[in-house]
Scaffold this active site. Structure first.
Site, PDB file in Angstrom:
ATOM      1  N   PRO A  49      33.251 102.964  54.271  1.00 14.51           N
ATOM      2  CA  PRO A  49      33.715 103.520  55.677  1.00 14.51           C
ATOM      3  C   PRO A  49      33.136 102.962  56.855  1.00 14.51           C
ATOM      4  O   PRO A  49      32.113 102.468  56.874  1.00 14.51           O
ATOM      5  CB  PRO A  49      33.108 104.983  55.438  1.00 14.51           C
ATOM      6  CG  PRO A  49      33.107 105.367  54.125  1.00 14.51           C
ATOM      7  CD  PRO A  49      32.824 103.915  53.276  1.00 14.51           C
ATOM      8  N   CYS A  50      34.252 102.647  57.692  1.00 13.56           N
ATOM      9  CA  CYS A  50      33.944 101.774  58.766  1.00 13.56           C
ATOM     10  C   CYS A  50      34.055 102.356  60.341  1.00 13.56           C
ATOM     11  O   CYS A  50      34.021 101.554  61.043  1.00 13.56           O
ATOM     12  CB  CYS A  50      35.044 100.678  58.504  1.00 13.56           C
ATOM     13  SG  CYS A  50      36.626 101.064  58.534  1.00 13.56           S
ATOM     14  N   GLN A  51      34.033 103.702  60.095  1.00 13.54           N
ATOM     15  CA  GLN A  51      34.203 104.138  61.683  1.00 13.54           C
ATOM     16  C   GLN A  51      33.270 103.749  62.768  1.00 13.54           C
ATOM     17  O   GLN A  51      33.316 103.510  63.756  1.00 13.54           O
ATOM     18  CB  GLN A  51      34.073 105.698  61.444  1.00 13.54           C
ATOM     19  CG  GLN A  51      35.306 106.239  60.951  1.00 13.54           C
ATOM     20  CD  GLN A  51      35.232 106.565  59.216  1.00 13.54           C
ATOM     21  OE1 GLN A  51      34.183 105.798  58.704  1.00 13.54           O
ATOM     22  NE2 GLN A  51      35.621 107.561  58.707  1.00 13.54           N
ATOM     23  N   ASN A  54      36.342  95.436  55.113  1.00 17.10           N
ATOM     24  CA  ASN A  54      35.976  96.289  56.400  1.00 17.10           C
ATOM     25  C   ASN A  54      36.557  95.894  57.717  1.00 17.10           C
ATOM     26  O   ASN A  54      37.375  94.959  57.732  1.00 17.10           O
ATOM     27  CB  ASN A  54      34.341  96.054  56.392  1.00 17.10           C
ATOM     28  CG  ASN A  54      33.642  97.334  56.889  1.00 17.10           C
ATOM     29  OD1 ASN A  54      34.041  97.809  58.031  1.00 17.10           O
ATOM     30  ND2 ASN A  54      32.788  97.884  56.018  1.00 17.10           N
TER      31      ASN A  54
END
Length: 404
Positions: free
Chosen positions: A154-156, A206
């Site tokens: 996850p790259c938030q 990513n």
């Protein structure tokens, strides 16, 4: 040319919209009374669609005989990477995913693979002992693993787009990167599994912001760990999906490594970019995930005035230019409603299926859950066509298997 429903005269359309607004009438009912539906609506401004030599590619255009290379995915989402590797001939063994809804989608579309996630297990990569035990017991994984690990943590916390919700003076504006408690260190969790199982090759996806967070220190630290574990690591590279046959501008960072002698290079950009109309021109008949939003007349009357590429400021949606690759398909918030861009020729937002076409998912791929969460799955995914081309580069340049 895009085949769409019988079109309404613009002035008649305007009259209907104004009547609905003035009398608070249902737009759908008013259109139906005249023999039209929402796909009969038109914009005021429609430049001709220019002929283009690019071809909208599907995964079936590239499917070839199994290469026999086993593969395991982590942080699998809806399975964009998984699908690309599968169509490239890899033997997809297992997916590790924490989100229950995503796991439903994975089980629906990968019935022969092991899905490590709810409700059978947590699917949480931080549960190292549990995930290791399951990989050993469910698929009999070996050490070292001669296949490929791939995934997109996850790259938030690295995303510039995610921070556009805040002003520059807001404390939240700073991309917190690896300081983010929920998502920031998951890249290193993935790296732990790579170092533990020693796959022959790995691919990490990513957002491009990972390159610049903390001045590049984090990506450098990740690379150093992998190199110290015996991997040669290619220079972290940002690829735009539009350069590889995907009818959408979508830039993502890829990190690839291998532990045996190889001469790996990322695929080279292709000569033509596919305009988004080519993904939308095939009729959508008897397909899943194609439910369009029932916009109110107040919204449609604004949309119809937009030119190609313009944004509706109130609704914050963009009309796509049919002559260009689409803007990046967005996921929407994990807790809010799903979002999509406006169709280039019809004044409404795209359906999940239309967004999935821009991502190069085949029409046979089914997304589970509510419409909002379907949009989340589509928007978070790596375009399967790009994944396929990366997978083929790995199979040919690292494993020495000639593609057919």
């Amino acid at each position: 040319m895009i085949k769409i429903h019988h079109k309404i005269d613009f002035l008649e359309q305007l009259t209907i919209l104004e009547k609905c607004i003035a009398l608070d009438l249902n737009l759908q009912s008013e259109l139906a009374a005249r023999g039209f539906d929402r796909d009969s609506l038109i914009y005021r401004y429609n430049r001709p669609i220019a002929p283009h030599p690019a071809i909208y590619q599907t995964l079936d255009s590239y499917q070839f005989k199994s290469c026999g290379i086993p593969a395991v995915s982590f942080f699998s989402g809806a399975g964009g990477l998984d699908l690309g590797f599968e169509y490239a001939g890899f033997q997809h063994l297992a997916s590790v995913e924490i989100n229950p809804m995503f796991c439903q989608t994975l089980r629906k579309n990968f019935p022969n693979s092991v899905i490590l996630g709810p409700p059978d297990c947590s699917g949480n990569a931080r549960d190292r002992d549990k995930i290791v035990t399951l990989l050993e017991s469910k698929i009999g994984i070996n050490y070292p693993f001669e296949g490929v690990f791939f995934g997109g943590p996850p790259c938030q916390s690295f995303s510039i787009a995610a921070n556009q919700r805040f002003t520059k003076g807001d404390e939240n504006f700073k991309r917190t990167g690896f300081l983010h408690a929920e998502h920031g260190n998951l890249l290193f969790e993935f790296i732990w599994y790579i170092c533990q199982f020693k796959p022959r090759a790995f691919l990490i996806e990513n957002v491009a912001g990972l390159l610049s967070i903390d001045g590049g220190e984090q990506i450098a630290a990740a690379t150093e760990i992998l190199q110290n574990s015996g991997y040669e690591v290619a220079t972290p590279t940002v690829l735009n999906a539009a350069d590889f046959g995907v009818p959408q501008n979508r830039s993502r960072l890829f990190l690839c490594g291998w532990r045996t002698p190889a001469n790996f290079t990322f695929p080279q950009p292709e000569p033509f970019k596919v305009p988004c109309y080519k993904a939308l021109e095939k009729p959508l008949i008897n397909v899943e995930n194609h439910v369009t939003r029932q916009h109110k007349a107040e919204s449609v009357i604004r949309y119809i005035e937009l030119k190609y590429g313009e944004r509706d400021r109130l609704g914050r949606v963009d009309r796509l230019d049919p002559n260009l690759p689409a803007k990046t398909v967005i996921a929407g918030g994990s807790k809010g409603g799903g979002r999509s861009h406006l169709h280039p020729l019809i004044p409404r937002t795209l359906s999940v299926r239309e967004s999935a076409r821009l991502q190069t998912f085949p029409d046979s791929f089914i997304f589970c859950g509510s419409s909002a969460r379907q949009f989340t799955q589509v928007g978070n995914a790596v375009p399967p066509l790009l994944a396929l081309k990366l997978a083929r580069a790995i199979s040919t340049k690292i494993y020495g298997i000639k593609s057919e």
